[in-house]
Design a protein around this motif. Structure first.
Motif, PDB file in Angstrom:
ATOM      1  N   LEU A 143      35.318  37.735  96.426  1.00 48.90           N
ATOM      2  CA  LEU A 143      35.503  36.145  95.519  1.00 48.90           C
ATOM      3  C   LEU A 143      33.742  36.454  94.619  1.00 48.90           C
ATOM      4  O   LEU A 143      34.074  35.436  93.454  1.00 48.90           O
ATOM      5  CB  LEU A 143      35.149  34.892  96.883  1.00 48.90           C
ATOM      6  N   ARG A 144      32.840  36.879  95.320  1.00 48.52           N
ATOM      7  CA  ARG A 144      31.248  36.631  94.652  1.00 48.52           C
ATOM      8  C   ARG A 144      31.837  37.504  93.633  1.00 48.52           C
ATOM      9  O   ARG A 144      31.123  37.074  92.185  1.00 48.52           O
ATOM     10  CB  ARG A 144      30.160  37.156  95.727  1.00 48.52           C
ATOM     11  N   SER A 145      32.657  38.640  93.650  1.00 51.85           N
ATOM     12  CA  SER A 145      32.265  40.045  92.780  1.00 51.85           C
ATOM     13  C   SER A 145      33.693  39.018  91.512  1.00 51.85           C
ATOM     14  O   SER A 145      33.806  40.126  90.613  1.00 51.85           O
ATOM     15  CB  SER A 145      32.990  40.696  93.113  1.00 51.85           C
ATOM     16  N   ALA A 146      34.736  38.510  91.538  1.00 50.89           N
ATOM     17  CA  ALA A 146      35.875  37.604  90.637  1.00 50.89           C
ATOM     18  C   ALA A 146      35.187  36.950  89.249  1.00 50.89           C
ATOM     19  O   ALA A 146      34.190  36.528  89.149  1.00 50.89           O
ATOM     20  CB  ALA A 146      36.405  37.209  91.421  1.00 50.89           C
ATOM     21  N   THR A 147      36.257  37.848  88.460  1.00 51.70           N
ATOM     22  CA  THR A 147      35.078  37.459  86.894  1.00 51.70           C
ATOM     23  C   THR A 147      35.654  36.423  86.894  1.00 51.70           C
ATOM     24  O   THR A 147      35.360  35.704  85.218  1.00 51.70           O
ATOM     25  CB  THR A 147      35.714  39.140  86.720  1.00 51.70           C
ATOM     26  N   VAL A 148      37.369  36.320  86.987  1.00 50.57           N
ATOM     27  CA  VAL A 148      37.924  35.076  86.757  1.00 50.57           C
ATOM     28  C   VAL A 148      37.098  33.450  87.592  1.00 50.57           C
ATOM     29  O   VAL A 148      37.002  32.594  86.840  1.00 50.57           O
ATOM     30  CB  VAL A 148      39.298  34.527  87.533  1.00 50.57           C
ATOM     31  N   LEU A 149      36.139  33.836  88.349  1.00 47.55           N
ATOM     32  CA  LEU A 149      35.628  32.541  88.577  1.00 47.55           C
ATOM     33  C   LEU A 149      34.344  32.141  88.449  1.00 47.55           C
ATOM     34  O   LEU A 149      33.691  33.270  87.650  1.00 47.55           O
ATOM     35  CB  LEU A 149      35.885  32.929  90.509  1.00 47.55           C
ATOM     36  N   PRO A 150      34.304  30.369  87.287  1.00 42.83           N
ATOM     37  CA  PRO A 150      33.212  29.952  86.540  1.00 42.83           C
ATOM     38  C   PRO A 150      31.642  30.184  87.897  1.00 42.83           C
ATOM     39  O   PRO A 150      32.272  30.243  88.704  1.00 42.83           O
ATOM     40  CB  PRO A 150      33.113  28.786  87.022  1.00 42.83           C
ATOM     41  N   ASP A 151      30.344  30.660  87.077  1.00 35.01           N
ATOM     42  CA  ASP A 151      29.397  30.473  88.181  1.00 35.01           C
ATOM     43  C   ASP A 151      28.379  29.542  88.806  1.00 35.01           C
ATOM     44  O   ASP A 151      27.788  29.674  89.262  1.00 35.01           O
ATOM     45  CB  ASP A 151      28.308  31.074  86.972  1.00 35.01           C
ATOM     46  N   THR A 152      29.543  27.996  88.447  1.00 37.16           N
ATOM     47  CA  THR A 152      29.739  27.064  89.155  1.00 37.16           C
ATOM     48  C   THR A 152      29.916  26.848  90.965  1.00 37.16           C
ATOM     49  O   THR A 152      29.506  26.166  91.363  1.00 37.16           O
ATOM     50  CB  THR A 152      29.917  26.199  88.348  1.00 37.16           C
ATOM     51  N   ILE A 153      30.352  28.280  91.592  1.00 36.63           N
ATOM     52  CA  ILE A 153      30.601  27.891  92.842  1.00 36.63           C
ATOM     53  C   ILE A 153      29.741  29.422  93.396  1.00 36.63           C
ATOM     54  O   ILE A 153      29.268  29.813  93.085  1.00 36.63           O
ATOM     55  CB  ILE A 153      32.401  29.009  92.906  1.00 36.63           C
ATOM     56  N   THR A 154      30.141  28.818  94.148  1.00 36.49           N
ATOM     57  CA  THR A 154      29.470  29.135  95.070  1.00 36.49           C
ATOM     58  C   THR A 154      30.263  29.763  96.638  1.00 36.49           C
ATOM     59  O   THR A 154      31.193  28.980  96.851  1.00 36.49           O
ATOM     60  CB  THR A 154      27.975  28.459  96.115  1.00 36.49           C
ATOM     61  N   VAL A 155      30.201  30.620  97.155  1.00 33.72           N
ATOM     62  CA  VAL A 155      31.087  31.224  98.354  1.00 33.72           C
ATOM     63  C   VAL A 155      29.785  31.324  99.699  1.00 33.72           C
ATOM     64  O   VAL A 155      28.984  31.648  99.911  1.00 33.72           O
ATOM     65  CB  VAL A 155      31.402  32.476  98.041  1.00 33.72           C
ATOM     66  N   SER A 156      30.237  30.984 100.021  1.00 34.12           N
ATOM     67  CA  SER A 156      30.185  30.641 101.854  1.00 34.12           C
ATOM     68  C   SER A 156      31.496  31.945 102.712  1.00 34.12           C
ATOM     69  O   SER A 156      32.102  31.684 102.772  1.00 34.12           O
ATOM     70  CB  SER A 156      29.126  30.012 102.538  1.00 34.12           C
ATOM     71  N   GLY A 157      30.558  32.674 104.036  1.00 27.13           N
ATOM     72  CA  GLY A 157      31.482  32.952 104.576  1.00 27.13           C
ATOM     73  C   GLY A 157      31.724  32.604 106.485  1.00 27.13           C
ATOM     74  O   GLY A 157      30.263  32.672 106.282  1.00 27.13           O
ATOM     75  N   HIS A 158      32.282  32.229 107.238  1.00 29.24           N
ATOM     76  CA  HIS A 158      32.033  31.563 108.169  1.00 29.24           C
ATOM     77  C   HIS A 158      33.252  32.223 109.406  1.00 29.24           C
ATOM     78  O   HIS A 158      34.622  32.873 109.133  1.00 29.24           O
ATOM     79  CB  HIS A 158      32.830  29.898 108.518  1.00 29.24           C
TER      80      HIS A 158
END
Length: 192
Positions: A143-158
């Motif tokens: 997800l963090r490397s996906a170029t289709v996602l805007p930089d307004t998204i943060t990603v966490s893992g649990h």
């Protein structure tokens, strides 16, 4: 009596409360939860979510597939079009212990399933959640490397432990930072 009938009665009870009225298309908490379809891993229960609290997608293993990535790109694009600059929201990837996708690590089981659906054996093997800490790291990186996602998204893992009921953060929230990682939804997820 069909199994769904008792839930349809519950739906009538729910509708009579009016709890659905006023629910917004925009989640109260800017969180998009990706988790497993296992009935033990309902985020409404283990995260105590109420109607309208968060966006939730559930699939086998809670894995980031091409479809999940496309949905996130849509939500990001929609948000950017409705609100200039787009609102920030967090994607929380939640894998769990004792995941049923561990059967995909068994060669005979996986090959039989691949034959049934016409799927790719190697892609299905990568879907197995035998080490949820590792698979959540893989999906967060995807997800963090996906170029289709805007930089307004943060990603966490649990990781959710089905025996204790506790969620452990493996990767704290950080922004999406497009770069070439060699990971694609196709290399991580099977085409079903």
């Amino acid at each position: 009596m069909a199994n769904i009938d008792r839930f349809l009665q519950r739906n009538k009870d729910f509708a009579a409360t009016g709890a659905h009225q006023g629910a917004s298309i925009i989640a109260r908490h800017q969180v998009y939860v990706i988790t497993c379809l296992d009935p033990r891993t309902d985020p409404s229960a283990f995260l105590e979510l109420d109607l309208g609290d968060a966006m939730v997608v559930r699939n086998a293993g809670g894995r980031v597939s091409a479809d999940v990535l496309k949905d996130l790109a849509y939500i990001g694009y929609l948000a950017r079009m409705l609100v200039p600059g787009g609102p920030r929201f967090e994607v929380a990837v939640v894998h769990h212990t004792q995941c049923g996708t561990h059967f995909l690590a068994d060669d005979k089981f996986r090959r039989g399933f691949a034959d049934l659906i016409g799927g790719d054996d190697a892609a299905l093997a990568r879907q197995a959640v035998t080490d949820p800490e590792q698979t959540v790291r893989t999906d967060v990186e995807l997800l963090r490397s996906a170029t289709v996602l805007p930089d307004t998204i943060t990603v966490s893992g649990h990781v959710y432990d089905v025996t204790t009921g506790l969620v452990t953060t493996i990767i704290p929230a950080a922004t999406v930072h497009p770069r070439t990682s060699g990971l694609t939804p196709q290399s991580v997820a099977p085409s079903l």
